[in-house]
Design a protein around this motif. Structure first.
Motif, PDB file in Angstrom:
ATOM      1  N   ILE A   1       0.862  -1.190   0.000  1.00  0.00           N
ATOM      2  CA  ILE A   1       0.000   0.000   0.000  1.00  0.00           C
ATOM      3  C   ILE A   1       0.896   1.237   0.000  1.00  0.00           C
ATOM      4  N   LYS A   2       0.661   2.166  -0.954  1.00  0.00           N
ATOM      5  CA  LYS A   2       1.490   3.371  -1.051  1.00  0.00           C
ATOM      6  C   LYS A   2       0.619   4.624  -1.085  1.00  0.00           C
ATOM      7  N   ALA A   3       0.951   5.592  -0.225  1.00  0.00           N
ATOM      8  CA  ALA A   3       0.340   6.919  -0.364  1.00  0.00           C
ATOM      9  C   ALA A   3       0.816   7.509  -1.683  1.00  0.00           C
ATOM     10  N   ASP A   4      -0.091   8.140  -2.420  1.00  0.00           N
ATOM     11  CA  ASP A   4       0.255   8.620  -3.762  1.00  0.00           C
ATOM     12  C   ASP A   4       1.295   9.734  -3.745  1.00  0.00           C
ATOM     13  N   GLY A   5       1.163  10.657  -2.807  1.00  0.00           N
ATOM     14  CA  GLY A   5       2.030  11.841  -2.798  1.00  0.00           C
ATOM     15  C   GLY A   5       3.284  11.667  -1.970  1.00  0.00           C
ATOM     16  N   LEU A   6       3.974  12.791  -1.705  1.00  0.00           N
ATOM     17  CA  LEU A   6       5.232  12.778  -0.953  1.00  0.00           C
ATOM     18  C   LEU A   6       4.956  12.524   0.524  1.00  0.00           C
ATOM     19  N   ALA A   7       5.692  11.553   1.084  1.00  0.00           N
ATOM     20  CA  ALA A   7       5.507  11.224   2.504  1.00  0.00           C
ATOM     21  C   ALA A   7       6.847  11.010   3.198  1.00  0.00           C
ATOM     22  N   ALA A   8       7.863  11.748   2.739  1.00  0.00           N
ATOM     23  CA  ALA A   8       9.201  11.722   3.356  1.00  0.00           C
ATOM     24  C   ALA A   8       9.760  10.313   3.476  1.00  0.00           C
TER      25      ALA A   8
ATOM     26  N   THR B   1      -0.049  -9.373   5.905  1.00  0.00           N
ATOM     27  CA  THR B   1      -1.369  -9.975   6.127  1.00  0.00           C
ATOM     28  C   THR B   1      -2.453  -9.029   5.621  1.00  0.00           C
ATOM     29  N   LYS B   2      -3.643  -9.592   5.393  1.00  0.00           N
ATOM     30  CA  LYS B   2      -4.774  -8.784   4.927  1.00  0.00           C
ATOM     31  C   LYS B   2      -5.139  -7.733   5.975  1.00  0.00           C
ATOM     32  N   GLU B   3      -5.023  -8.120   7.260  1.00  0.00           N
ATOM     33  CA  GLU B   3      -5.364  -7.202   8.353  1.00  0.00           C
ATOM     34  C   GLU B   3      -4.443  -5.973   8.345  1.00  0.00           C
ATOM     35  N   GLU B   4      -3.151  -6.215   8.109  1.00  0.00           N
ATOM     36  CA  GLU B   4      -2.190  -5.091   8.025  1.00  0.00           C
ATOM     37  C   GLU B   4      -2.542  -4.171   6.864  1.00  0.00           C
ATOM     38  N   ALA B   5      -2.939  -4.762   5.751  1.00  0.00           N
ATOM     39  CA  ALA B   5      -3.286  -3.967   4.566  1.00  0.00           C
ATOM     40  C   ALA B   5      -4.524  -3.115   4.825  1.00  0.00           C
ATOM     41  N   LEU B   6      -5.527  -3.699   5.447  1.00  0.00           N
ATOM     42  CA  LEU B   6      -6.763  -2.949   5.745  1.00  0.00           C
ATOM     43  C   LEU B   6      -6.484  -1.836   6.754  1.00  0.00           C
ATOM     44  N   ALA B   7      -5.604  -2.134   7.730  1.00  0.00           N
ATOM     45  CA  ALA B   7      -5.229  -1.104   8.714  1.00  0.00           C
ATOM     46  C   ALA B   7      -4.489   0.039   8.032  1.00  0.00           C
ATOM     47  N   ALA B   8      -3.660  -0.290   7.023  1.00  0.00           N
ATOM     48  CA  ALA B   8      -2.918   0.748   6.291  1.00  0.00           C
ATOM     49  C   ALA B   8      -3.869   1.675   5.552  1.00  0.00           C
TER      50      ALA B   8
END
Length: 424
Positions: free
Chosen positions: A143-150, A159-166
């Motif tokens: 999972i990646k935020a589209d913009g700049l995040a330092a 895990t799926k749970e980590e992805a949903l939390a992200a």
């Protein structure tokens, strides 16, 4: 020549240090700089690196012959355009070209259009749609935020749970602000990561020595992602054949694609690569030198950096014969306790001169001066760098330097370059 470096981190200290070695560099300025940079440059306070007009006015007033823009924010904010508009040569991409880092969705779309090898992906602006895609695809997934995040907006969810939390953290809780209003969800790529940076004038492309970053906070590649806890160069996984393949299938097509899109790319292009069973694939592009990759790549550069940067700005890079050292370099980052989460600042740093006497270069990343002493002022505080004929000697030398330095709650990884050492 009057040279201006924009930025205040370890990357910018390394750039200023290398530029200062050129006989052409008669006067260096840094906006805002840091205490380490003050040894080679005049640090200028009171000007924001995001105030294009103020930076351009300063460059004009000081008759700057070359401006070098270090961080991604002023690049994506159009500082190079503003400098060029007042007749100042600048090293770095224009605002349009810097979008290759400023938007992961743009970057992925470019790679898809021009068949540049990368992970399968989808882009989402709606959290529920993103969650449904994760349910469909399963884990591991990225999972990646589209913009700049330092350098911190990427979550490799095992895990799926980590992805949903992200998704909740990025899109709903806005952990990375506006950068997370859109997310890119990618397939998880198996392999070993490496970084390949290049100089380019928009036509000619000159790869630098490969390097490998250590993103995770703790030994054994455990813990949260950081901006980088250390690096080494060259990366053994990047054999000559692999560098050639990355050049042919990634660097050349990307620079050509940017030109075709009306975004002529000049400066340093950083390709973060995954070396997979099918060959190198792009993890991400950055529109500038990496941090802390710069700290190990530039010490191995034997040619004059001023000449190379001017050639990139002028479109004459093909006339440059760039030479590199055969040795190895290692950087160990000393960080503030608690990084990459919350940490305290203002602790006195001891032993900087002792580390230099031990044969290392110490690049300041998050420091300030207070009452005549250098104190901590960031998460990543220092990069301790050693150069040697081989990576094992460079590792030993770098850690010998680290042990000379102390500040309250300091921490660092003890296994930098472990992948290279495992190959010996």
């Amino acid at each position: 020549m009057n040279i201006l470096v924009i930025g205040s981190g370890g990357r910018e200290h390394t750039l200023a240090w290398k530029l200062s070695q050129s006989p052409k560099a008669t006067k260096l300025y840094a906006i805002p700089g840091n205490p380490g940079m003050a040894e080679v440059a005049e640090c200028v306070g009171g000007i924001s690196i995001t105030d294009n007009d103020a930076v351009a006015a300063f460059a004009k007033e000081k008759q700057i012959d070359l401006a070098v823009v270090g961080p991604e924010v002023p690049l994506t904010n159009g500082l190079v355009d503003a400098l060029n508009d007042v007749g100042i040569k600048a090293f770095g991409p224009t605002k349009l070209a810097a979008e290759i880092e400023g938007s992961k969705a743009f970057s992925k779309g470019l790679m898809k259009k021009y068949n540049i090898p990368t992970a399968k992906y989808e882009v989402f602006t709606d959290a529920d749609a993103a969650r449904a895609y994760i349910e469909q695809e399963g884990a591991p997934i990225v999972i990646k935020a589209d913009g700049l995040a330092a350098g911190k907006g990427v979550i490799v969810a095992m895990t799926k749970e980590e992805a949903l939390a992200a998704i909740a953290d990025i899109m709903e809780d806005q952990e990375f602000g506006a950068a997370g209003s859109r997310v890119v969800i990618e397939e998880f790529m198996e392999g070993e990561e490496a970084s390949l940076l290049c100089f380019t004038d928009g036509k000619t492309i000159c790869p630098m020595i490969s390097s490998q970053d250590h993103k995770r906070a703790y030994d054994g590649d455990k813990g949260p992602n950081t901006g980088g806890m250390g690096t080494y160069a060259p990366a053994p996984v990047m054999t000559k054949a692999m560098v050639d393949k990355a050049y042919e299938t990634i660097l050349v097509p990307t620079i050509k694609a940017m030109e075709q899109e009306g975004r002529l790319y000049k400066g340093c292009l950083y390709a973060g690569l995954m070396i997979t069973a099918e060959g190198p694939k792009v993890v991400e592009f950055n529109a500038r030198f990496g941090d802390p990759e710069t700290q190990v790549v530039l010490p191995l550069l034997e040619s004059d950096l001023v000449d190379i940067m001017l050639a990139c700005a002028d479109g004459t890079l093909s006339a440059q014969d760039i030479k590199w050292s055969d040795g190895a370099a290692v950087c160990v980052v000393m960080a503030s306790g608690g990084y990459p989460k919350s940490y305290q600042k203002g602790f006195v740093i001891d032993g900087l001169d002792d580390a230099k006497a031990a044969g290392t270069e110490v690049f300041h990343a998050g420091t300030a001066e207070k009452d005549g002493q250098v104190v901590t002022a960031g998460g990543r505080v220092l990069g301790v760098v050693a150069k040697a004929d081989d990576v094992k000697t460079a590792v030993d030398k770098a850690y010998a330097g680290v042990k000379k330095i102390s500040f309250q709650d300091a921490f660092y990884r003890n296994d930098i370059a472990h992948r290279a050492l495992e190959r010996l």
